[in-house]
Design an enzyme around this catalytic site. Structure first.
Site, mmCIF file in Angstrom:
data_model
loop_
_atom_site.group_PDB
_atom_site.id
_atom_site.type_symbol
_atom_site.label_atom_id
_atom_site.label_comp_id
_atom_site.label_asym_id
_atom_site.label_seq_id
_atom_site.Cartn_x
_atom_site.Cartn_y
_atom_site.Cartn_z
ATOM 1 N N GLY A 14 -12.258 -17.832 4.784
ATOM 2 C CA GLY A 14 -10.697 -17.042 5.907
ATOM 3 C C GLY A 14 -10.684 -17.487 6.785
ATOM 4 O O GLY A 14 -10.291 -16.716 7.721
ATOM 5 N N SER A 15 -10.589 -18.923 6.941
ATOM 6 C CA SER A 15 -10.610 -19.827 8.431
ATOM 7 C C SER A 15 -9.168 -19.598 8.466
ATOM 8 O O SER A 15 -8.780 -19.580 9.550
ATOM 9 C CB SER A 15 -10.671 -20.492 8.580
ATOM 10 O OG SER A 15 -10.327 -22.222 7.639
ATOM 11 N N ARG A 67 -4.553 -8.346 -16.216
ATOM 12 C CA ARG A 67 -4.212 -8.989 -14.959
ATOM 13 C C ARG A 67 -2.921 -8.375 -14.364
ATOM 14 O O ARG A 67 -2.708 -8.223 -13.627
ATOM 15 C CB ARG A 67 -3.917 -10.494 -16.109
ATOM 16 C CG ARG A 67 -3.822 -11.607 -14.549
ATOM 17 C CD ARG A 67 -3.807 -13.256 -14.955
ATOM 18 N NE ARG A 67 -2.577 -13.418 -14.352
ATOM 19 C CZ ARG A 67 -2.558 -14.241 -14.424
ATOM 20 N NH1 ARG A 67 -1.528 -14.067 -15.068
ATOM 21 N NH2 ARG A 67 -1.517 -15.001 -12.961
ATOM 22 N N HIS A 111 -1.403 -25.327 0.276
ATOM 23 C CA HIS A 111 -2.785 -25.787 -0.610
ATOM 24 C C HIS A 111 -2.629 -26.808 -0.214
ATOM 25 O O HIS A 111 -1.824 -27.521 1.146
ATOM 26 C CB HIS A 111 -1.383 -26.287 -1.661
ATOM 27 C CG HIS A 111 -2.330 -27.096 -2.428
ATOM 28 N ND1 HIS A 111 -2.829 -26.518 -3.770
ATOM 29 C CD2 HIS A 111 -1.980 -28.479 -2.985
ATOM 30 C CE1 HIS A 111 -3.435 -27.491 -4.234
ATOM 31 N NE2 HIS A 111 -3.338 -28.798 -3.472
ATOM 32 N N ASP A 143 5.913 -19.222 -7.038
ATOM 33 C CA ASP A 143 5.924 -18.454 -8.228
ATOM 34 C C ASP A 143 4.979 -18.825 -9.252
ATOM 35 O O ASP A 143 3.844 -19.051 -8.836
ATOM 36 C CB ASP A 143 7.664 -19.435 -8.759
ATOM 37 C CG ASP A 143 6.655 -21.159 -8.781
ATOM 38 O OD1 ASP A 143 5.474 -21.982 -8.227
ATOM 39 O OD2 ASP A 143 7.806 -21.965 -8.624
ATOM 40 N N GLY A 145 4.002 -20.802 -11.247
ATOM 41 C CA GLY A 145 3.400 -21.595 -12.104
ATOM 42 C C GLY A 145 2.285 -21.805 -10.917
ATOM 43 O O GLY A 145 1.468 -21.478 -9.672
ATOM 44 N N ASP A 147 1.118 -24.008 -7.803
ATOM 45 C CA ASP A 147 1.422 -24.874 -6.511
ATOM 46 C C ASP A 147 2.810 -25.456 -7.050
ATOM 47 O O ASP A 147 3.137 -26.769 -6.202
ATOM 48 C CB ASP A 147 0.164 -25.913 -6.375
ATOM 49 C CG ASP A 147 -1.041 -24.945 -6.281
ATOM 50 O OD1 ASP A 147 -0.916 -23.888 -5.444
ATOM 51 O OD2 ASP A 147 -2.190 -26.017 -6.426
ATOM 52 N N GLU A 176 -3.617 -27.210 8.454
ATOM 53 C CA GLU A 176 -3.912 -26.278 7.323
ATOM 54 C C GLU A 176 -3.797 -24.684 9.122
ATOM 55 O O GLU A 176 -2.795 -23.753 8.603
ATOM 56 C CB GLU A 176 -4.597 -26.012 6.765
ATOM 57 C CG GLU A 176 -4.478 -26.927 5.598
ATOM 58 C CD GLU A 176 -5.819 -26.705 4.270
ATOM 59 O OE1 GLU A 176 -5.989 -24.666 4.526
ATOM 60 O OE2 GLU A 176 -6.851 -27.405 3.839
HETATM 61 C C1 GRF Z 1 -8.246 -24.148 2.261
HETATM 62 O O1 GRF Z 1 -8.574 -25.290 1.954
HETATM 63 C C2 GRF Z 1 -6.579 -23.857 1.617
HETATM 64 O O2 GRF Z 1 -5.547 -24.918 1.723
HETATM 65 C C3 GRF Z 1 -7.280 -23.741 -0.212
HETATM 66 O O3 GRF Z 1 -7.962 -23.120 0.167
HETATM 67 C C4 GRF Z 1 -8.873 -23.303 1.109
HETATM 68 C C5 GRF Z 1 -9.591 -21.640 1.924
HETATM 69 O O4 GRF Z 1 -9.950 -21.946 3.517
HETATM 70 N N1 GRF Z 1 -5.537 -22.797 -0.853
HETATM 71 P P1 GRF Z 1 -9.793 -20.302 3.924
HETATM 72 O O5 GRF Z 1 -10.759 -19.746 3.322
HETATM 73 O O6 GRF Z 1 -9.371 -20.113 4.400
HETATM 74 O O7 GRF Z 1 -11.444 -21.255 5.049
#
Ligand code: GRF
Length: 218
Positions: A14-15, A67, A111, A143, A145, A147, A176
């Site tokens: 969860g960073s 699901r 992503h 969506d 798909g 990514d 990110e």
């Molecule tokens: C990140 O690299 C994000 O791009 C991917 O999963 C990872 C999650 O990292 N979808 P964090 O849990 O937010 O630290």
């Protein structure tokens, strides 16, 4: 302006969740996180939620009959708390249709590659193994798909000769943490306009500077 109500789905450390919490606490983003949902009882995200007084729920897919049922229940928990935007911060599942129908163009994902290159798992390793000189990260609407949804914001990050999956992942992660809160901010300010699959950001002051790696030698 109303304060945007956010729900976060996360499976792990969860960073990115933390980056969004911080952007709200410093006042950069005007929003509030009303709920964290995780599919992993050991997710460190749960500690982060607790520390910041954010309600959390552990919802395990195995406790639901299908699901669709799982994502219907997730949607209903989010709706109950008035959530308007759903943020996937390292949520390691493909989102089911009931959630997308409950939140059309209101589910965002981050992503760790420049989509549409290297979708799916281990985007950083895929880019490093391929030998690209520039990779990065992408925030996009989700969506059905893998990514494939409309791109909201991307950051280009150079790949260096001696990179490993770990060093590249670390460099990308730093970006990110910048672009995900930024996308939430843009959304909260009503500055994201979707035309077909193209996103337009109103009031953006981008100067168009390109990134070349390695830099021109002359
Ligand atoms: C990140 O690299 C994000 O791009 C991917 O999963 C990872 C999650 O990292 N979808 P964090 O849990 O937010 O630290």
């Amino acid at each position: 302006m109303e304060t945007l109500k956010i729900g976060v789905l996360a499976s792990g450390r969860g960073s990115n969740f933390q980056a969004i919490i911080d952007s709200i606490e410093t006042g950069y983003v005007r929003a509030q996180i009303n709920l964290l949902i995780t599919d992993n009882p050991d997710a460190y995200s749960l500690e982060r939620a607790k520390k910041h007084g954010i309600e959390s729920l552990v919802m395990l897919p195995k406790n639901y009959s299908s699901r669709d049922d799982y994502f219907r229940e997730i949607s209903s928990e989010l709706k109950k708390r008035g959530v308007e935007l759903v943020v996937l911060a390292g949520f390691m599942r493909i989102v089911g249709r009931p959630l997308l129908e409950a939140y059309p163009n209101r589910v965002m994902n981050i992503h760790p590659a420049l989509l549409p290159s290297f979708p799916g798992l281990h985007g950083q390793k895929q880019a490093n193994d391929y030998g690209v000189k520039i990779s990065g990260c992408t925030v996009h609407f989700v969506d059905e798909g893998m990514d494939t949804g409309p791109v909201i914001i991307q950051a280009a990050v150079p790949v260096l000769d001696d990179d490993t999956e770990e060093t590249l992942s670390e460099r990308i992660l730093g970006f990110e943490h910048k672009i995900f809160p930024e996308a939430v901010k843009l959304f909260s300010e009503g500055r994201i306009e979707l035309r077909g699959r193209k996103v337009r950001i109103s009031g953006s002051a981008f100067d168009g500077s390109p990134l070349i790696n390695p830099p021109l030698s002359g």
